[in-house]
Motif scaffolding. Structure first.
Motif, PDB file in Angstrom:
ATOM      1  N   ALA A  12       0.838  -1.206   0.000  1.00 60.80           N
ATOM      2  CA  ALA A  12       0.000   0.000   0.000  1.00 60.80           C
ATOM      3  C   ALA A  12       0.870   1.252   0.000  1.00 60.80           C
ATOM      4  N   LYS A  13       1.999   1.201   0.761  1.00 59.40           N
ATOM      5  CA  LYS A  13       2.916   2.338   0.810  1.00 59.40           C
ATOM      6  C   LYS A  13       3.557   2.570  -0.559  1.00 59.40           C
ATOM      7  N   ALA A  14       3.987   1.456  -1.182  1.00 59.31           N
ATOM      8  CA  ALA A  14       4.643   1.556  -2.503  1.00 59.31           C
ATOM      9  C   ALA A  14       3.679   2.138  -3.527  1.00 59.31           C
ATOM     10  N   LYS A  17       3.401   5.830  -3.246  1.00 62.94           N
ATOM     11  CA  LYS A  17       4.550   6.566  -3.785  1.00 62.94           C
ATOM     12  C   LYS A  17       4.297   6.969  -5.225  1.00 62.94           C
ATOM     13  N   PHE A  18       3.503   6.147  -5.926  1.00 63.13           N
ATOM     14  CA  PHE A  18       3.184   6.447  -7.334  1.00 63.13           C
ATOM     15  C   PHE A  18       1.807   7.104  -7.431  1.00 63.13           C
ATOM     16  N   GLY A  20      -0.998   9.261  -8.464  1.00 64.06           N
ATOM     17  CA  GLY A  20      -1.184   9.950  -9.747  1.00 64.06           C
ATOM     18  C   GLY A  20      -0.993   9.000 -10.911  1.00 64.06           C
ATOM     19  N   ILE A  21      -0.158   7.968 -10.706  1.00 63.03           N
ATOM     20  CA  ILE A  21       0.050   7.019 -11.819  1.00 63.03           C
ATOM     21  C   ILE A  21      -0.754   5.742 -11.548  1.00 63.03           C
ATOM     22  N   PHE A  22      -0.352   5.006 -10.509  1.00 65.50           N
ATOM     23  CA  PHE A  22      -1.064   3.757 -10.214  1.00 65.50           C
ATOM     24  C   PHE A  22      -2.072   3.927  -9.076  1.00 65.50           C
ATOM     25  N   TYR A  23      -1.864   4.936  -8.257  1.00 67.86           N
ATOM     26  CA  TYR A  23      -2.794   5.184  -7.141  1.00 67.86           C
ATOM     27  C   TYR A  23      -3.448   6.542  -7.392  1.00 67.86           C
ATOM     28  N   LYS A  24      -4.739   6.592  -7.343  1.00 68.55           N
ATOM     29  CA  LYS A  24      -5.509   7.802  -7.644  1.00 68.55           C
ATOM     30  C   LYS A  24      -5.133   8.385  -8.994  1.00 68.55           C
ATOM     31  N   ASN A  25      -5.104   7.514  -9.993  1.00 67.52           N
ATOM     32  CA  ASN A  25      -4.850   7.964 -11.363  1.00 67.52           C
ATOM     33  C   ASN A  25      -5.952   8.947 -11.759  1.00 67.52           C
ATOM     34  N   LYS A 137       6.070  18.270  -9.061  1.00 70.87           N
ATOM     35  CA  LYS A 137       6.101  16.805  -8.946  1.00 70.87           C
ATOM     36  C   LYS A 137       4.675  16.237  -9.030  1.00 70.87           C
ATOM     37  N   TYR A 138       3.769  16.875  -8.292  1.00 71.81           N
ATOM     38  CA  TYR A 138       2.362  16.452  -8.279  1.00 71.81           C
ATOM     39  C   TYR A 138       1.787  16.495  -9.704  1.00 71.81           C
TER      40      TYR A 138
END
Lengths: 229, 335
Positions: A12-14, A17-18, A20-25, A137-138
């Motif tokens: 979940a932490k990893a 870290k992404f 915008g890409i894999f989490y909350k795209n 970055k965001y």
């Protein structure tokens, strides 16, 4: 059963870290910028043009939002930043014009409405509270997530819809599903992509929990065996 | 008195999914006989391909979703979908197109909404609409009836347009009334036999599988539209005849519009649903880019089904209230 979640928590932490890409795209997770994902992903060329234009308008606008946070009243945020993006889009349009012979025919007004896309409007508020570096970055992560979805959709739709990739014929024979070039196919494919990603994520969590339970069980059995010895 | 502690539902009806689908299957088999008579063995093979593709798609989806206990095809719904789709196709369509259309119907239009009876759109109509968008020219080029077709369609097979395509182009179809009624005109392999389709409708009405409201409203609106705005300028009657019987309009009215899952539940709602479908079909025929618009119209009214239900419920509530008020005032007057 008491689980320490040694595998699930790092996963979940990893993922976070992404963000915008894999989490909350922005497209498949939050449902933002849908018109572009649905309409402009009919060919790789169109998708690439939209991605470039998004990069050059969205990222600077978010940095601007972060830098001018206190100088512009909050009530004017939603007018000021789309206006800034619209101004940026004038040179961007000139820049991307050589990439496509029929830019106007292929994309219509979709290049211009990038200035008022929902991703930009949604991101103004969080970016205004960040430092310019963090805002950049965001914005970059969100842009990467958006581009990934756009290019994936465009790859499948162009390949199956017209048998070409970037205009080059790839599929031999006359197999074509020309319906995939229409926006309704974009909606359907995007829906399936969302469902696939949700299922994949759910299955990943299940798998990790399953491994963890098995490990616990193994450890318990080994401990029992040792105590017997 | 003996109480039986059973789980609901406590009210049962003799009809089941299986019996309803069985009735539709019987009628479609009749249409297959006619298709075989007009186009030979290829029509049956198209039907078989469509049914197998639909069943396999359903099983594939159920396996992928982990619903292994529901893999059996006991309710026959994928078989019916496959048969309806194949009857709406020309006998000369490539087999690959049939497979993709059926896969679209089940995997995109039906399965994502849940189990049988939970779909929002008619799967067969969605499949045909997808086929029309993807293979437009092949979908509207038909072989001549009474010519047995080879398995692989080559240039030796003469393909022609059907009467509704001729009407669309401003021409007058050169067919007699009897040819149109008996289905001896080019068209979808199961949708041109008007006499058999009418017999199927009567059978389904008598069995109670379909209600009269949707087809009656649909056909009435189409008839009025064709009569008021004839595309054959010198004869309104001929215009009505060709509009109603030349394409897949009658087939859609009997087999697609009456889908119990996607139609409204109350009578007024059903009438409105049929009328709206008819009106949109005729608009699509007159102003759309394809000669047939029934599938698109049905998909459109499917999405409005809930609105028709709500509206009809409001009308019934209003009626009940008026009746109650009338009884109340009448009772007072008597007293």
């Amino acid at each position: 059963m008491n689980l320490n979640l040694h595998l699930v928590r790092p996963y979940a932490k990893a993922r976070k870290k992404f963000k915008g890409i894999f989490y909350k795209n922005p497209v498949v997770g939050l449902g933002l910028a849908l018109p572009f994902a649905v309409v402009c992903s009919n060919t790789l060329q169109n998708a690439a043009i939209i991605c470039i234009a998004m990069l050059l308008s969205f990222v600077p606008t978010m940095m601007l939002a972060s830098a001018l946070n206190k100088k512009i009243p909050a009530a004017l945020h939603f007018i000021a930043y789309p206006s800034a993006a619209a101004i940026l889009l004038i040179p961007i349009t000139l820049l991307v014009t050589p990439l496509s012979a029929n830019l106007g025919d292929n994309l219509g007004f979709y290049l211009q409405i990038l200035a008022v896309n929902s991703l930009l409007i949604y991101s103004v508020r969080p970016c205004a509270k960040m430092t310019p570096q963090k805002a950049a970055k965001y914005a970059l992560m969100n842009w990467l997530g958006f581009s990934l979805v756009m290019l994936c959709l465009a790859f499948i739709r162009e390949l199956l819809g017209s048998g070409t990739l970037w205009g080059v014929p790839v599929l031999a024979g006359s197999f074509k599903l020309s319906g995939l070039a229409f926006p309704f196919a974009g909606f359907i494919m995007l829906g399936f992509m969302m469902a696939f990603i949700r299922t994949l994520n759910r299955q990943m969590y299940r798998l990790l929990i399953h491994i963890e339970i098995n490990r616990k069980e193994e450890k318990r059995v080994l401990d029992a065996a040792r105590s017997l010895q | 008195m003996k109480f039986k502690p059973q789980q609901p539902p406590h009210i049962f009806h003799t009809d089941s999914n299986c019996s309803i689908m069985g009735d539709v299957l019987i009628t479609t088999v009749c249409l297959y006989f006619m298709a075989f008579y007009y186009y030979g063995i290829r029509s049956l093979l198209i039907g078989l391909t469509a049914v197998v593709a639909c069943c396999l798609s359903q099983m594939l989806y159920m396996t992928l979703m982990g619903k292994k206990d529901e893999i059996s095809l006991r309710d026959w719904s994928p078989i019916v979908t496959g048969m309806i789709i194949s009857l709406m196709l020309p006998a000369s369509i490539p087999f690959s197109a049939v497979i993709i259309i059926c896969m679209f119907a089940i995997l995109v239009a039906k399965a994502p909404f849940g189990r049988t009876g939970e779909n929002l759109f008619n799967p067969a109509a969605a499949g045909i609409a997808f086929g029309v968008v993807c293979w437009g020219p092949q979908m509207f080029s038909y072989p001549q009836p009474m010519h047995s077709l080879p398995l692989i369609i080559d240039e030796s097979v003469r393909l022609v347009s059907n009467p509704s395509s001729m009407l669309k182009l401003g021409g007058i179809p050169p067919y007699t009334f009897s040819e149109v009624i008996f289905g001896n005109v080019p068209g979808p392999m199961g949708a041109t036999n008007i006499l058999v389709i009418t017999a199927c409708l009567i059978f389904l009405l008598c069995r109670g599988t379909v209600r009269w409201h949707q087809p009656a409203a649909f056909i009435a609106v189409c008839t009025v539209f064709a009569f008021l705005f004839p595309r054959i300028s010198y004869s309104r009657g001929q215009s009505v005849l060709f509009e109603l019987f030349s394409g897949s309009l009658m087939f859609a009215a009997v087999f697609m519009l009456n889908d119990p899952v996607t139609s409204p539940k109350r009578e007024i709602g059903r009438l409105m649903y049929g009328a709206a479908a008819g009106f949109i079909t005729m608009l699509a025929r007159y102003f759309g880019s394809f000669p047939q618009g029934a599938c698109f119209a049905i998909l459109l009214v499917n999405s409005m089904c809930l609105l028709f239900d709500i509206f009809s419920e409001k009308i019934y509530t209003m009626k009940r209230r008026e009746l109650r008020e009338f009884k109340f005032t009448f009772g007072k007057a008597i007293r």
